[in-house]
Motif scaffolding. Structure first.
Motif, short mmCIF file in Angstrom:
data_model
loop_
_atom_site.label_atom_id
_atom_site.label_comp_id
_atom_site.label_asym_id
_atom_site.label_seq_id
_atom_site.Cartn_x
_atom_site.Cartn_y
_atom_site.Cartn_z
N HIS A 205 0.78 -1.15 0.09
CA HIS A 205 0.19 0.11 0.04
C HIS A 205 0.80 1.33 0.07
N LEU A 206 1.82 1.43 0.89
CA LEU A 206 2.88 2.57 0.86
C LEU A 206 3.36 2.76 -0.35
N ILE A 207 3.94 1.66 -1.18
CA ILE A 207 4.60 1.74 -2.36
C ILE A 207 3.80 2.01 -3.30
N LEU A 208 2.45 1.69 -3.40
CA LEU A 208 1.71 2.20 -4.49
C LEU A 208 1.17 3.50 -4.24
N SER A 209 0.94 3.92 -3.03
CA SER A 209 0.69 5.26 -2.68
C SER A 209 1.71 6.10 -3.30
N GLU A 210 3.04 5.69 -3.17
CA GLU A 210 4.01 6.60 -3.43
C GLU A 210 4.06 6.79 -5.14
N LYS A 211 3.74 5.64 -5.52
CA LYS A 211 3.63 5.87 -7.06
C LYS A 211 2.52 6.62 -7.70
N LEU A 212 1.39 6.57 -6.86
CA LEU A 212 0.37 7.19 -7.29
C LEU A 212 0.47 8.65 -7.02
#
Length: 294
Positions: free
Chosen positions: A84-91
């Motif tokens: 979730h954290l990694i995908l949030s950063e990409k978003l």
């Protein structure tokens, strides 16, 4: 001496009579089904004993299944938290790139610096007062963490690493009164400096001219100036602008987009221009900590 009771049949006679009686009962039961109701009643009487005998095995099976399911849930929770954290950063990066593409149509003069590596960290301790707002995370020099490293949560920039130990590090939050971060308005690229006020929910923009095109609800993103924070990550949202001509500058107050008062898991970034790279740990470390908390 004469016994009170006369002697009965001999043992051999009794055995023969018992065998004959058993054969008759088996014949009646097999051919005439005469003991169906009796057998059903006896089975009903024995059933509670059978259930009681199976209780230990059923309990053991339930405990084994529950333990395996619980461990699987803990592992899944740790893995999903990291994803979730990694995908949030990409978003966050995607939103920035989308805005830039729409506004400039590929004519960017200075493209945003890329982030080469990321690592999830967990908050271990919080130091929160008006004069100092810092948190301690469970990553240190053994993981490649360095002083000045940018730190995010799932919504935006949280702060930067200010000191590093072997297995822990201290992060200075953007709301700390000693912290300042170069920002720009996502709508029109007006640049400024956002400084902490000592309050989790408030930042101030420094030296903003009265003529600056800054409006309520404008989104502030990192400008990338200074080389500390990568460009394009959300920082704050403008809450109100006060333009008093009797003062040399306008007063602009913004609210951090990151949940500074509720952070638990953070994301460490390694920009491309940083030589030091992370030393990754398995997700089992998060699992072990989650098990300790449960």
């Amino acid at each position: 001496m004469i016994p009170l009771f006369g002697q009965g049949p001999s043992i051999q006679t009794r055995a023969v009579l018992a065998i004959l009686f058993s054969v008759v009962l088996m014949f009646v039961d097999h051919k005439l089904d005469g003991f169906k109701q009796v057998r059903s009643m006896l089975n009903s009487l024995v059933s509670p004993l059978q259930y009681a005998a199976n209780v230990p095995q059923n309990t053991l099976d339930w405990m084994t299944t529950s333990l395996a399911f619980r461990q699987q849930l803990i592992a899944d929770n740790a893995r999903l938290t990291e994803q979730h954290l990694i995908l949030s950063e990409k978003l966050q990066r995607m939103h920035f790139v989308e805005r830039e593409n729409v506004r400039l149509r590929g004519l960017l003069k200075s493209p945003a610096r890329e982030v080469s590596a990321k690592m999830v960290a967990e908050v271990m301790a919080v130091e929160s007062n008006r004069s100092s707002q810092q948190v301690v995370i469970n990553r240190g020099t053994l993981n490649g963490v360095y002083a000045g490293q940018p730190v995010l949560d799932d919504k935006g920039i949280v702060g930067q690493v200010v000191s590093v130990a072997t297995t822990t590090s201290r992060v200075l939050l953007i709301s700390d009164i000693t912290h300042a971060i170069p920002v720009r308005i996502a709508r029109n690229s007006v640049r400024s400096i956002a400084s902490g006020t000592g309050f989790f929910h408030q930042l101030e923009l420094n030296h903003v001219p009265h003529s600056a095109d800054i409006k309520q609800n404008d989104i502030l993103v990192s400008s990338g100036l200074g080389g500390r924070f990568p460009e394009g990550y959300p920082v704050a949202k403008v809450e109100h602008v006060v333009s008093n001509t009797s003062l040399p500058f306008a007063k602009v107050v913004a609210k951090p987009i990151a949940n500074l008062d509720r952070i638990r898991y953070l994301l460490l970034l390694w920009p491309d221009n940083v030589e030091q790279k992370p030393i990754y740990e398995a997700v089992d470390s998060l699992v072990e900590k989650a098990e300790a908390l449960l």
